[in-house]
Design an enzyme around this catalytic site. Structure first.
Site, mmCIF file in Angstrom:
data_model
loop_
_atom_site.group_PDB
_atom_site.id
_atom_site.type_symbol
_atom_site.label_atom_id
_atom_site.label_comp_id
_atom_site.label_asym_id
_atom_site.label_seq_id
_atom_site.Cartn_x
_atom_site.Cartn_y
_atom_site.Cartn_z
ATOM 1 C CG ASN A 128 100.686 22.668 65.729
ATOM 2 O OD1 ASN A 128 100.610 23.878 65.622
ATOM 3 N ND2 ASN A 128 100.521 22.066 66.888
ATOM 4 C CG LEU A 129 96.414 18.434 62.028
ATOM 5 C CD1 LEU A 129 95.628 17.147 61.815
ATOM 6 C CD2 LEU A 129 96.881 19.008 60.702
ATOM 7 C CG HIS A 130 94.914 25.430 62.554
ATOM 8 N ND1 HIS A 130 94.166 25.593 61.415
ATOM 9 C CD2 HIS A 130 96.186 25.776 62.219
ATOM 10 C CE1 HIS A 130 94.922 26.030 60.437
ATOM 11 N NE2 HIS A 130 96.175 26.136 60.886
ATOM 12 N N GLY B 69 91.311 25.167 60.721
ATOM 13 C CA GLY B 69 91.484 25.394 59.281
ATOM 14 C C GLY B 69 91.774 24.078 58.566
ATOM 15 C CG HIS B 70 95.385 21.906 59.314
ATOM 16 N ND1 HIS B 70 95.922 22.534 60.414
ATOM 17 C CD2 HIS B 70 96.311 22.035 58.332
ATOM 18 C CE1 HIS B 70 97.111 23.013 60.106
ATOM 19 N NE2 HIS B 70 97.372 22.737 58.856
ATOM 20 N N GLY C 172 94.400 24.910 51.479
ATOM 21 C CA GLY C 172 93.813 26.144 51.990
ATOM 22 C C GLY C 172 94.193 27.338 51.123
ATOM 23 C CE LYS D 100 97.679 31.867 57.374
ATOM 24 N NZ LYS D 100 98.978 31.262 57.050
ATOM 25 C CB SER E 272 98.722 30.452 60.903
ATOM 26 O OG SER E 272 100.085 30.096 60.826
#
Ligand code: PAF
Length: 282
Positions: A32-34, A36-37, A149, A151, A187
């Site tokens: 479920n990549l965004h 950030g990834h 990350g 995060k 996220s």
């Protein structure tokens, strides 16, 4: 870009690369990549000649009342993003290729004492699940470098400690948190937020910034400073679970420290958000 599912295929590919003199960077994900990834992937590409991304929604790191069942699984979309990002190989194993002798595994890894604090206090067993699967991913891919990350600051410290304690010989690289324009940390769980909650969600970043400003202004009453911002979050409709100042190692902070990290977790509706902000006074 190839997507493989079997550990034997993964190993054969990586052995071929190694024989050709390649170096390997790993970006472990649950899919479920965004963006950030994708920033982690871009960093990995700078650091090695081959980039492997793993996509595995790890059951061992979800509690019985958590969102394992509904965690978004979006492999075709993820593959398209990773192909465009120049990834060499995606490993998307089924559970039996990760936990080869049955699930749950007989062998697990727990990194004490940091695994019990902060996230660990609210998600018992979470970091054992993370450390165990990351160790298995490391043993399967055998990368030179792995990128995570910031995060998930606590996760990053736990992985660093595990790699050091168990002499994995893998360089762990942390990458700064990617944020939306309004400050909300990216996220996969942000998509659970209602429209109204999404509009409120950046206040969690604002609370971190307010604590950071307090530290920069010389305040060292850590608990009171955090309690003020926790109360602000509660007044805005969040249910704060923790808001704390720590040393970057996650040790308790000292008044004369120059480096801190402020960490927060809060529920907004039914969505649990976490975030953190490193603060350097150097
Ligand atoms: O950060 C994550 O996405 C996961 O905790 C990780 C590191 C991929 C392990 O399942």
């Amino acid at each position: 870009m190839n997507t493989l599912h079997l550990a034997s295929e993964l190993r054969a590919t990586i052995d071929r690369w190694r024989a050709a003199g390649d170096t390997v960077a790993l970006v472990p994900t649950m899919g479920n990549l965004h963006d950030g990834h994708l920033a982690l992937v871009a960093k990995a590409r700078e650091l090695a000649t081959r980039v492997v991304v793993t996509i595995f929604v790890n059951p061992l790191q979800f509690g019985p009342n958590e969102d394992f069942g509904r965690y978004p699984r979006t492999l075709p979309d993820d593959q398209a993003k990773l192909q465009a990002a120049g990834v060499d190989l995606v490993w998307a194993p089924p559970v039996e290729e990760v936990y080869v002798n049955g699930y749950p595994p007989a062998t697990t890894i727990t990194v004490l004492p940091i695994a019990d604090a902060l996230e660990g206090a609210f998600r018992p067993g979470f970091f054992t699940g993370v450390a165990t699967v990351v160790a298995i991913l490391f043993a399967s891919v055998r990368p030179d470098i792995a990128v995570f990350g910031e995060k998930d600051w606590q996760q990053l410290q736990i992985i660093r400690r595990m790699v050091d304690d168990l002499r994995f010989g893998i360089r762990i690289v942390g990458h700064p948190t990617a944020r939306a324009a309004d400050g909300l940390a990216l996220s996969s769980r942000n998509q659970y937020l209602s429209t109204a909650d999404r509009a409120r969600a950046p206040q969690i970043h604002a609370a971190l910034q307010a604590v950071a400003h307090g530290l920069q202004a010389g305040r060292r009453d850590f608990a009171a400073l955090c309690a003020e911002q926790s109360a602000e979050l509660a007044a805005a409709g969040f249910k704060p679970q923790y808001l704390e100042v720590r040393a970057p190692s996650l040790a308790q902070p000292e008044a004369d420290d120059r480096e801190f990290v402020v960490l927060v977790a809060a529920l907004l509706g039914t969505t649990r958000l976490i975030d953190n902000l490193p603060v350097s006074l150097c």
